[in-house]
Structures are given as C-alpha cells and as structure tokens.
Design a protein around this motif. Structure first.
Motif, PDB file in Angstrom:
ATOM      1  N   CYS A  32       0.812  -1.222   0.000  1.00  0.00           N
ATOM      2  CA  CYS A  32       0.000   0.000   0.000  1.00  0.00           C
ATOM      3  C   CYS A  32       0.842   1.267   0.000  1.00  0.00           C
ATOM      4  N   VAL A  33       2.040   1.210   0.587  1.00  0.00           N
ATOM      5  CA  VAL A  33       2.871   2.409   0.719  1.00  0.00           C
ATOM      6  C   VAL A  33       4.074   2.380  -0.207  1.00  0.00           C
ATOM      7  N   GLY A  34       4.727   1.205  -0.302  1.00  0.00           N
ATOM      8  CA  GLY A  34       5.990   1.135  -1.017  1.00  0.00           C
ATOM      9  C   GLY A  34       5.881   1.005  -2.519  1.00  0.00           C
ATOM     10  N   ILE A  35       4.759   0.466  -3.021  1.00  0.00           N
ATOM     11  CA  ILE A  35       4.606   0.261  -4.461  1.00  0.00           C
ATOM     12  C   ILE A  35       3.616   1.287  -5.000  1.00  0.00           C
ATOM     13  N   ARG A  36       4.049   2.145  -5.884  1.00  0.00           N
ATOM     14  CA  ARG A  36       3.192   3.196  -6.416  1.00  0.00           C
ATOM     15  C   ARG A  36       2.077   2.602  -7.278  1.00  0.00           C
ATOM     16  N   ASP A  37       0.855   3.042  -7.005  1.00  0.00           N
ATOM     17  CA  ASP A  37      -0.344   2.614  -7.745  1.00  0.00           C
ATOM     18  C   ASP A  37      -0.525   1.101  -7.709  1.00  0.00           C
ATOM     19  N   SER A  38      -0.048   0.466  -6.633  1.00  0.00           N
ATOM     20  CA  SER A  38      -0.158  -0.993  -6.562  1.00  0.00           C
ATOM     21  C   SER A  38      -1.599  -1.453  -6.420  1.00  0.00           C
ATOM     22  N   ARG A  40      -4.086  -0.416  -7.823  1.00  0.00           N
ATOM     23  CA  ARG A  40      -4.794  -0.436  -9.103  1.00  0.00           C
ATOM     24  C   ARG A  40      -4.549  -1.716  -9.870  1.00  0.00           C
ATOM     25  N   LYS A 317       9.027  -6.465  -6.954  1.00  0.00           N
ATOM     26  CA  LYS A 317       8.356  -5.236  -6.512  1.00  0.00           C
ATOM     27  C   LYS A 317       8.180  -5.207  -4.998  1.00  0.00           C
ATOM     28  N   ALA A 321       9.698  -2.738  -2.204  1.00  0.00           N
ATOM     29  CA  ALA A 321       8.792  -2.093  -1.253  1.00  0.00           C
ATOM     30  C   ALA A 321       9.236  -2.342   0.183  1.00  0.00           C
ATOM     31  N   GLN A 324      11.995   0.088   0.871  1.00  0.00           N
ATOM     32  CA  GLN A 324      11.509   1.453   1.072  1.00  0.00           C
ATOM     33  C   GLN A 324      10.857   1.625   2.435  1.00  0.00           C
ATOM     34  N   ARG A 328      12.172   4.172   5.399  1.00  0.00           N
ATOM     35  CA  ARG A 328      11.315   5.183   6.032  1.00  0.00           C
ATOM     36  C   ARG A 328      11.259   4.977   7.531  1.00  0.00           C
TER      37      ARG A 328
END
Length: 365
Positions: A32-38, A40, A317, A321, A324, A328
């Motif tokens: 939900c946070v580490g993969i952009r547009d996951s 979708r 991926k 993630a 990342q 953070r």
C-alpha cells in the motif's frame, strides 16, 4: 499429552502468531505504501486480501486454537461461533488464491478484455465477494450442520442449542462429516484443482509464447513467468501445509481414532465428547485419542507466516517495497532520536543558564 508437550505447543503457536502478524502487516504496508499505484493492479489487491487473512490467523485463529483446547467451558453457540472463525479465515485464503489465479489467467489469455474488466472498482468488488463467500461458507455450521444440533435444547429457550456450558473443543461442535465432505472436498479441494488447471494453462501458454516471440517481447513474458512461478509457489505451500490436517480428518471419519497413532496426534487433556441420543446426556470417552492434530495444526498455521518470506524472495516489486518501508522506518527512528538529543541539549543548556544566573545573583552584594 504431558504438560511439557502442551507448553511446547503453546510456545510454538505464540511464535507463529507473532510471525504471522508482523510479516503480513509488513506485506500490507509494503504494497500500500511502497509500491506506487499498486492497489490499481488486481494481483496486488488480492495479495493484500491474502495478507489480511494471514495476519488475522495470527490475531484470531492461533489464539482460538489454543483456547479451543478443552480448557474453557462455553455455551455451545459461542463455542461453535468461535470455531467457525477459523473456517472463515481459511476460506478467505483459498478464495484469495483462486482470485489471483483467475486474474493471471485472464491477463494472459484475454489481454484486450482484461483492461476493461480489471478496473479498481471491479477488483475491490471481487475482494468483497471473496470475503462474503468466506463468511457464508465458514459460518455454515451455525445453520444446523454441527454436533450440537443433536443435543437436547432447553424447553424455555427458542435457540436450537443447549445453554449449559460445556468444555469447548473444535470438533465437539464442528462435525467431521462437515469438515470432510463440505469443507475439505467442496471448499478447499475443488478450488485447488481449479487453480492447478489454471496455472498449468498459464505455464503452457507462456512456454509456447517464449519460443515464438521476438527478443523484445521475451523480457515481459519472462517477468510474467517469474511472477506466475512465485504465486504458484504460494499455492503449493498452502496445499502442503493444509492437506495433511484434512487427510487426518478423513482418517478419523472413515476409520476412527485408532487409525491415527499417538505420535501423530496432539494428545492430552482433550477428549472426544460423545452425545448419547437415547439417554439425552453427554459422556466422556477418555480412552480415545484427542481430536486436535498437533503437527497438522502447527503446519497449517505456519503457512500464514511463510507467505511474507516467499513474497520477499520471489517478487521483485515487494522486495523493493520492503526496502523502502525499512528506510522510512529507519529515517523516522533517526529523526526521533535526533529530536530527543536536541531536546536534551536544550534542556541541559537551559539548566546551565539558570544555574549561572542564580550563582551570579548570589555573588552580587
């Protein structure tokens, strides 16, 4: 079972529960946070659904497995309800795996229609349907297919269950015919067979396309094959971890407790409660083997803790993630540590300044 064996079992269950919670919460955060547009992408939505089900195994199913050990006395309806929660979570995992297999199949064999079908709205609708079906199938024993339906009920109570608290174990309420014929053959084996056929078609199609495609298209097909292999590995591990427990249930149903050796069973303070219908009373059959299968239960629960490790090693991926999310988290820890040091230095300088002022006031005539 000896007291020390039960302690070992409980400790292992606690460790599995902690691993389930931490690992699958990390998966949800990573996707939900580490993969952009996951979210979708349907595959990652279904992976989140599977991770939520696995984390709930650690939160609810494992504690209930220890609790439903004959150590507490509950009313039959409450005991049956708690037993059904485990069935719901198992079914949610199976249907999430089935949704992933269907998604990969449609993506490969109907690429043009896939873009129109695999919208975010349709994906979350499919996730909702999976959980709704899981609840309906998992709570089926509440509607009458259980051991308590044969017990006499209180004449003043409209419920079909007796209200007298009884020692609560899983199979004291959930019937073995239900576990074998409905849960195992209908709700687990049937979806597993469908998934195996889908993955066989996927790998067969990918192998043919790799031979016929140009070098530019092979890179995309190889990524698709790697992801399919990773998801098929998750399915294989689920099968390996859950089938032994259900096979033991089949042995118990068809051949009785004598078909299973003491070394295989989780034995001890658990007993099979036989309800004598003619006499309308419950008797304990203390010499029979216990109803919970010690290695099978641990293996089935461990499956939920293994999945995050598979994601980390097999899906690039999610690997990125994880990195990342860890970065953070480390940055926030460093920031918090730095703020504490700054606050401590400020507090120290203020204290020194106050002490200096007080000493100056004292020396002034």
């Amino acid at each position: 079972m000896a007291e020390w064996s039960w302690i070992v079992y409980t400790v292992l269950e606690v460790l599995i529960a902690v691993a389930c919670c931490l690992g699958n919460v990390l998966v949800v955060c990573a996707v939900c946070v580490g993969i952009r547009d996951s979210l979708r992408e349907p595959t990652f939505c279904f992976l989140v659904s599977l991770a939520v089900a696995d984390s709930l195994v650690g939160v609810a199913a494992v504690p209930l497995a220890v609790l439903l050990d004959g150590w507490v006395s509950l009313t039959p309806d409450l005991c049956l309800l708690l037993s059904c929660v485990v069935l719901v979570l198992t079914q949610a995992s199976v249907l999430s795996l089935l949704a992933i297999a269907v998604d990969r199949y449609l993506r490969l064999h109907t690429p043009l229609r896939y873009k129109a079908l695999a919208t975010q709205k349709h994906t979350w609708l499919a996730v909702s349907v999976c959980w709704l079906l899981s609840c309906l199938l998992g709570f089926t024993p509440l509607f009458g297919w259980n051991n308590y339906s044969c017990l006499p009920s209180d004449s003043t109570n409209t419920s079909s269950f007796p209200t007298v608290p009884l020692p609560c174990t899983f199979l004291s309420g959930i019937s073995l015919p239900f576990m074998v014929y409905f849960n195992f053959l209908g709700c687990i084996m049937a979806p597993l067979l469908v998934m195996m056929l889908l993955y066989a078609r996927i790998f067969w199609s990918l192998q043919g396309r790799l031979k016929e495609s140009c070098p530019q298209a092979q890179a995309s097909l190889l990524r698709e094959k790697r992801l399919a292999c990773s998801l098929a590995l998750v399915l294989i591990l689920f099968t390996i971890c859950w089938i032994p427990l259900h096979l033991m249930n089949c042995l118990l149903l068809f051949y009785g407790p004598q078909a299973i050796t003491q070394g295989t069973l989780y034995t001890g303070r658990l007993h099979i409660y036989i309800y004598i219908y003619r006499e309308r009373e419950r008797e304990r059959e203390g010499d029979l083997t216990a109803i919970f299968l010690f290695p099978g239960i641990l293996l089935s629960h461990a499956n939920s803790a293994v999945n995050p490790v598979v994601y980390a090693y097999r899906i690039p991926k999610i690997q990125q993630a994880y990195t990342q999310v860890w970065r953070r988290f480390s940055m926030r820890l460093n920031c918090c540590h730095g703020e504490k040091q700054i606050q401590q230095s400020r507090t120290g300088s203020q204290a020194n300044h106050t002490a200096t002022c007080r000493s100056g006031q004292k020396t002034t005539p």
